[in-house]
Enzyme design. Structure first.
Site, PDB file in Angstrom:
ATOM      1  N   GLY A   9     -11.340  14.274  -8.069  1.00 31.18           N
ATOM      2  CA  GLY A   9     -12.167  13.481  -7.156  1.00 31.18           C
ATOM      3  C   GLY A   9     -12.441  14.176  -5.847  1.00 31.18           C
ATOM      4  O   GLY A   9     -12.442  13.548  -4.788  1.00 31.18           O
ATOM      5  N   ILE A  14     -11.735  11.668   1.142  1.00 30.53           N
ATOM      6  CA  ILE A  14     -10.537  12.455   1.417  1.00 30.53           C
ATOM      7  C   ILE A  14     -10.530  13.732   0.588  1.00 30.53           C
ATOM      8  O   ILE A  14     -10.178  14.807   1.063  1.00 30.53           O
ATOM      9  CB  ILE A  14      -9.271  11.633   1.122  1.00 30.53           C
ATOM     10  CG1 ILE A  14      -9.262  10.343   1.942  1.00 30.53           C
ATOM     11  CG2 ILE A  14      -8.016  12.448   1.427  1.00 30.53           C
ATOM     12  CD1 ILE A  14      -8.200   9.358   1.497  1.00 30.53           C
ATOM     13  N   GLY A  15     -10.927  13.617  -0.685  1.00 30.05           N
ATOM     14  CA  GLY A  15     -10.916  14.784  -1.564  1.00 30.05           C
ATOM     15  C   GLY A  15     -11.808  15.900  -1.060  1.00 30.05           C
ATOM     16  O   GLY A  15     -11.447  17.084  -1.120  1.00 30.05           O
ATOM     17  N   SER A 146       0.080   5.285  -1.569  1.00 31.58           N
ATOM     18  CA  SER A 146      -0.439   4.410  -0.516  1.00 31.58           C
ATOM     19  C   SER A 146       0.697   3.564   0.026  1.00 31.58           C
ATOM     20  O   SER A 146       1.671   3.265  -0.687  1.00 31.58           O
ATOM     21  CB  SER A 146      -1.537   3.499  -1.076  1.00 31.58           C
ATOM     22  OG  SER A 146      -1.867   2.475  -0.150  1.00 31.58           O
ATOM     23  N   TYR A 171      -3.841  -2.674  -7.798  1.00 32.25           N
ATOM     24  CA  TYR A 171      -3.879  -1.436  -7.011  1.00 32.25           C
ATOM     25  C   TYR A 171      -2.472  -1.051  -6.554  1.00 32.25           C
ATOM     26  O   TYR A 171      -2.070   0.121  -6.662  1.00 32.25           O
ATOM     27  CB  TYR A 171      -4.791  -1.624  -5.804  1.00 32.25           C
ATOM     28  CG  TYR A 171      -4.848  -0.420  -4.896  1.00 32.25           C
ATOM     29  CD1 TYR A 171      -5.521   0.726  -5.281  1.00 32.25           C
ATOM     30  CD2 TYR A 171      -4.222  -0.424  -3.642  1.00 32.25           C
ATOM     31  CE1 TYR A 171      -5.570   1.843  -4.449  1.00 32.25           C
ATOM     32  CE2 TYR A 171      -4.278   0.681  -2.809  1.00 32.25           C
ATOM     33  CZ  TYR A 171      -4.959   1.815  -3.223  1.00 32.25           C
ATOM     34  OH  TYR A 171      -5.001   2.916  -2.404  1.00 32.25           O
TER      35      TYR A 171
END
Length: 297
Positions: A9, A14-15, A146, A171
């Site tokens: 990704g 962020i990637g 996270s 999530y």
């Protein structure tokens, strides 16, 4: 020798910031992305900012075991070693969706896909780890977890669907799985390969693309840009000062809390063994290995 790094990704958010930083540091950046059009645009942006950068594009869909196998085969045709893998890609669908193999998408794509990918790439990471002698080299795995993992519970009976489906518990479970997998690898990987996890902070990122506009508008003032977590991930992946560090959890923002569930060795092992069955991979043996102290970040 130029380092080779795979980022899942890596075409946005962020990637992409990770990719920019790694290119600046002189690495060969391998963008493993589902959308090849966006990946090509990302490569052009990286080359504009860092002329002469080495950027390769690969097709990868973490919601398909077959696609993951195909990616590893394609990558191995071009490379006989891998210095670092950054498991960055993730999705937060607000309605329940499923992977091609029948798993709930957040569990299957955010956790189980990277689980399989990591195992399939271990032989190439091992080559880098053995440079200079068995276990004398430096190969690294970085997992995007996270702070939401603190809300997560490992409920294996939800792996193939939730009734009712609630986006946050799904999530949180996937991010808890990422962190537990990192800790498990830190115990099981042979010398020369390390595993670290990080919380990128609340980042303005395409991961929130399915949220209602009003909800994202409320969140937006509290979100940070992707540059800081991008630099941290690149540092963890190839920074000389992080060599040998293993089993850490890092965060751009406070608090840096690791839940007791994530540290539960019995639960780590239960999740790991079941995941090996689902992904059809051989479990790694336990290694006699110490965890090097890590610096807070």
């Amino acid at each position: 020798m130029r380092k080779t790094v795979v980022i899942t990704g890596g075409n946005s958010g962020i990637g992409l910031s990770m990719a920019h930083e790694l290119a600046r540091m002189g690495a060969t950046v391998c963008l493993a992305c589902r959308d090849q059009g966006k990946a090509a645009a990302a490569r052009d942006e990286i080359l504009q900012r860092t002329p002469g950068a080495q950027v390769e594009l690969y097709k990868l869909d973490l919601s398909s075991f077959a696609a993951i196998h195909a990616f590893v085969q394609a990558f191995a045709q071009r490379h006989d070693r891998l210095d670092a893998l950054i498991n960055n890609a993730g999705a937060v669908p607000i309605r329940q969706q499923f992977t091609q193999d029948g798993f709930e998408l957040q569990f299957g794509g955010n956790y189980l896909g990277p689980f399989l990918l990591t195992h399939l790439l271990l032989p190439l990471l091992q080559v880098a780890a053995d440079e200079g002698g068995p276990g004398q080299g430096d190969a690294r795995i970085v997992h995007l977890s996270s702070i939401a993992h603190n809300l997560g519970r490992i409920e294996l009976d939800t792996a193939k669907g939730r009734k009712p489906y609630r986006v946050l518990p799904a999530y949180a479970q996937s991010k808890l799985g990422n962190l537990m997998f990192s800790h498990t690898l830190a115990r099981k990987l042979p010398a020369g390969i390390t595993s670290q996890a990080m919380h990128p902070g609340g980042v303005a990122s395409p991961i929130y693309r399915e949220l209602p506009r009003w909800q994202y508008a409320l969140m937006r003032p509290f979100l940070i840009g992707p540059e800081r977590p991008g630099k941290l991930a690149a540092e963890l992946a190839i920074g000389a000062q992080r060599r040998g560090e293993n089993g850490g959890y890092f965060s751009i923002q406070h608090p840096r809390i690791v839940s007791s569930t994530a540290k539960d060795l019995a639960l780590q092992e239960a999740l790991y063994k079941q995941s090996c069955v689902w992904a059809d991979v051989e479990p790694l043996p336990e290694q006699v290995r110490t965890r090097q102290a890590v610096k807070p970040a």
